[in-house]
Design an enzyme around this catalytic site. Structure first.
Site, mmCIF file in Angstrom:
data_model
loop_
_atom_site.group_PDB
_atom_site.id
_atom_site.type_symbol
_atom_site.label_atom_id
_atom_site.label_comp_id
_atom_site.label_asym_id
_atom_site.label_seq_id
_atom_site.Cartn_x
_atom_site.Cartn_y
_atom_site.Cartn_z
ATOM 1 N N GLY A 227 0.881 -1.392 -0.061
ATOM 2 C CA GLY A 227 -0.348 -0.287 -0.142
ATOM 3 C C GLY A 227 0.698 1.373 0.009
ATOM 4 N N PRO A 228 -0.332 2.332 -0.509
ATOM 5 C CG PRO A 228 -0.682 4.103 -1.662
ATOM 6 C CD PRO A 228 -1.379 3.253 -1.066
ATOM 7 N N GLY A 230 1.840 5.573 4.749
ATOM 8 C CA GLY A 230 0.636 5.717 5.427
ATOM 9 C C GLY A 230 -0.442 5.102 5.670
ATOM 10 N N GLY A 232 -1.186 2.516 7.118
ATOM 11 C CA GLY A 232 -1.480 1.558 8.087
ATOM 12 C C GLY A 232 -0.641 0.266 8.337
ATOM 13 C CB THR A 234 4.446 -0.433 10.794
ATOM 14 O OG1 THR A 234 4.988 0.230 9.051
ATOM 15 C CG2 THR A 234 5.417 -0.384 11.233
ATOM 16 C CG HIS A 448 -2.073 32.470 -11.560
ATOM 17 N ND1 HIS A 448 -0.926 32.655 -13.004
ATOM 18 C CD2 HIS A 448 -1.994 31.198 -11.534
ATOM 19 C CE1 HIS A 448 -0.902 30.521 -13.208
ATOM 20 N NE2 HIS A 448 -1.085 30.416 -11.762
ATOM 21 C CD GLU A 449 -3.606 30.983 -7.488
ATOM 22 O OE1 GLU A 449 -4.553 30.437 -7.373
ATOM 23 O OE2 GLU A 449 -2.708 30.915 -7.745
ATOM 24 C CG HIS A 452 -5.681 28.367 -11.523
ATOM 25 N ND1 HIS A 452 -5.260 27.418 -12.533
ATOM 26 C CD2 HIS A 452 -4.667 29.411 -10.993
ATOM 27 C CE1 HIS A 452 -3.885 27.547 -12.430
ATOM 28 N NE2 HIS A 452 -3.621 28.276 -11.560
#
Length: 646
Positions: A227-228, A230, A232, A234, A448-449, A452
């Site tokens: 899994g990616p 983070g 869980g 471990t 610019h923002e 978006h």
């Protein structure tokens, strides 16, 4: 007491005890004692003598009050006669006839004739210390060296455990989990119910093996958690250590590797040997890809320490017998780089995939992490789970912790919704920076923002707009935030094209307002180009190229593997793909520019509002855009009394 709950047999007395390891400080004390003894003996063998001036010494010789002298390089020692002793001795020591006088730096040629003339006995002496002092002081540095060696050896013994010694690199570094320290259980793991069912079955097999063996089933030899980062993996292993009532050994794969060849394989052998002694037992290897990468994938030879370690792991796992009951649990976030021999049945029989949690799983994870956090009544964990799409379990834990830190920083007794909002912005957008932009650049960032934001608001397939701000966060001068409505697992072509239009909205807004573009759209262009390349080369979203799945845009982990792969397409096809990527980007840019040009009044109004307030929420953006351009001025005057968010 360990995780194994059955009573241990009584220990037999050791009939052949090992010699005790000498205390590393004993040699230091011995060296100090010898040094002090030398000083004491040097002082004890030195007779009491009084010091007289050289001129007084010559007067005593002339008066016949000196009986004998010993000439040394630095001084002159000798004995007075009784009259000389009475002359120079103190009243408390009238019988002290020994004396010493320092010789002048320049040689006195009249001294010897003077001594011979008055019948003084003359003796000579070697310069330096006596032979026994020279012998002891010569050996003293070696004694100190040996003492330091034993000191380092003793400390290494403590670190490496019993009976290892400094050079015992082959012992396994696997740590054995104990019941009193393994406090995590499966109840502390949320959002991975299918994985918990798999693990619960393994734990049940370890506790009651006869339940499965009567049907001819044998325990799996290995379970691979994939899994990616983070998600869980471990944490799930720690829960197994807390739940299982068998010995649990944990180690990171990188701990097998040392600078000495063969050490990793020796540690693998020692680890499995210890596990077999306490079978049934569990071995957890974290970050398996550190030693489990595919063999022969590099440009050089394959006879290296890592591959020897991998070969030993393969041998140990494949050499298991049914009665041994030793299970290997491993975790990795790079299953694509693992050697195929590791993944076959008989080694890692099961693969448990842990994905990023969906909405219900995120809510369950938040409830687990918020159990010890006092929450305000306005906190809705389900709503927070809705706004945290893409968060892993570790991200959600960090979110709760950041919210608690924010509440403590502000002196609150409970964590409220505002604390979670601040924590979420800190994680997603980054920390607010105190950057003072010039007015021209600040205005350019606003347009610019807003470019978006305008595209995100009007594109029918784009993710909903959440907020827009020109307050610098992290490395960005401004941020336009979108939050998906639901978790996405597949993406349509229309959604991807609208997403690219949102990416190009900032650059097109600058081009529309200023007639030129700036460097602020660098990351937008990179993301848009990568997405179009994958649409055309991997997902077949192009009429000219057709339904072809090519390895375009994929990252190759191994240089050797990339160089060894045959090419999937010709030079002509590569030119056609590049031309199609350019054509689609130009077409999407033109559509975005035309749309912003037709909504320029709204772009201007939105930019002026952002310049004034610095941050706008989704509701404020909707209020501005839903008014006609003629009513925008009235809306702006109405908003002039709102507090400044900067």
């Amino acid at each position: 007491m360990t995780d194994l709950q059955r009573p241990e047999p009584p220990q037999k007395p050791d009939t052949n005890p090992q010699p005790a390891i000498p205390n590393q400080y004993s040699f230091l004390w011995l060296s100090a004692a010898i040094f002090l003894m030398v000083l004491w003996m040097q002082g004890a063998n030195q007779p009491q003598q009084q010091e007289v001036a050289y001129s007084d010494f010559k007067e005593a010789v002339t008066a016949g009050q000196v009986s004998e002298v010993t000439l040394r390089q630095e001084d002159i020692q000798g004995n007075f006669t009784e009259s000389g002793a009475a002359r120079f001795s103190a009243a408390s020591e009238p019988s002290n006839t020994r004396f010493i006088t320092l010789r002048p730096q320049t040689d006195d040629p009249a001294l010897l004739p003077l001594l011979e003339e008055h019948g003084v006995t003359i003796q000579g002496a070697r310069s330096g210390r006596p032979w026994w002092q020279e012998l002891i002081l010569g050996f003293l540095p070696w004694i100190l060296f040996l003492a330091l060696m034993f000191w380092f050896w003793g400390n290494a013994q403590k670190r490496l455990g019993q009976g290892g010694g400094v050079l015992d690199f082959s012992r396994s570094k696997a740590r054995r989990a104990r019941k009193e320290t393994s406090t995590v259980t499966l109840d502390d793991v949320a959002g991975v119910e299918s994985a918990k069912r798999e693990i619960a079955e393994i734990i049940d097999f370890l506790k009651t093996p006869e339940k499965y063996q009567r049907l001819g089933a044998i325990m799996p030899k290995g379970i691979l958690l994939v899994g990616p980062p983070g998600t869980g993996k471990t944490l799930l292993a720690r829960a197994i250590a807390g739940e299982a009532e068998v010995p649990f050994f944990s180690i990171s794969a990188s701990e097998f590797i040392e600078m000495f060849v063969g050490v990793g394989a020796a540690r693998v052998r020692d680890m499995f040997k210890e596990a077999r002694k306490d079978a049934p037992a569990l071995i957890f290897i974290d970050e398996l890809d550190a030693v489990g990468r595919s063999r022969g994938a590099g440009l050089g030879g394959g006879h290296d320490e890592r591959e020897q370690t991998l070969n030993q792991i393969l041998t140990e796992m494949d050499g298991f017998e049914a009665h041994e009951n030793v299970l290997v649990l491993a975790a990795t976030n790079r299953p694509d780089v693992l050697d195929t021999a590791l993944l076959r049945p008989g080694r890692f029989d099961r693969k448990i995939t842990l994905e990023r949690p969906h909405k219900e799983a995120r809510a369950a994870i938040l409830k687990v992490h918020a159990r010890k956090v006092p929450l305000s009544d306005d906190v809705d964990l389900d709503q927070i789970a809705t706004r945290t799409i893409g968060f892993s379990g570790a991200d959600l834990h960090n979110l709760v912790n950041e919210a608690a830190l924010t509440a403590a920083r502000e002196g609150l007794d409970e964590v409220n919704t505002r604390c979670f909002e601040i924590a979420r912005d800190r994680i997603i957008l980054g920390e607010t920076r105190e950057a003072q932009l010039p007015p021209q650049e600040r205005e350019a960032v606003a347009y610019h923002e807003c470019g978006h934001a305008l595209m995100a608001y009007y594109m029918p397939n784009a993710d909903p707009l959440t907020k827009v701000t020109i307050i610098p966060h992290g490395m960005a001068m401004g941020v336009t935030e979108q939050t998906p409505r639901d978790d996405h697992y597949t993406y349509t072509e229309s959604y991807l094209k609208d997403r690219i239009k949102v990416m190009l909205g900032g650059r097109c807004a600058e081009k529309l307002i200023y007639g030129e573009v700036s460097t602020g759209a660098q990351n937008d262009l990179k993301e848009a180009t990568t997405l179009v390349r994958r649409m055309i080369g991997q997902w077949g979203m192009s009429e000219k190229i057709g339904p072809m799945g090519l390895s375009i845009g994929e990252e190759h982990v191994f240089l050797g593997r990339e160089m060894g792969q045959p090419r999937e397409f010709s030079e002509k096809m590569a030119e056609l793909i590049d031309a199609e990527i350019q054509s689609q980007l130009l077409s999407l840019e033109k559509a975005t520019l035309d749309f912003l040009a037709s909504h320029r009044d709204q772009l201007e109004a939105l930019a002026q509002a952002v310049l004034k307030q610095e941050s706008l929420s989704a509701e404020e953006i909707r209020e501005i855009l839903e008014h006609s351009p003629k009513e925008t001025a009235a809306v702006e005057s109405l908003k002039s009394g709102s507090p400044d968010h900067g």
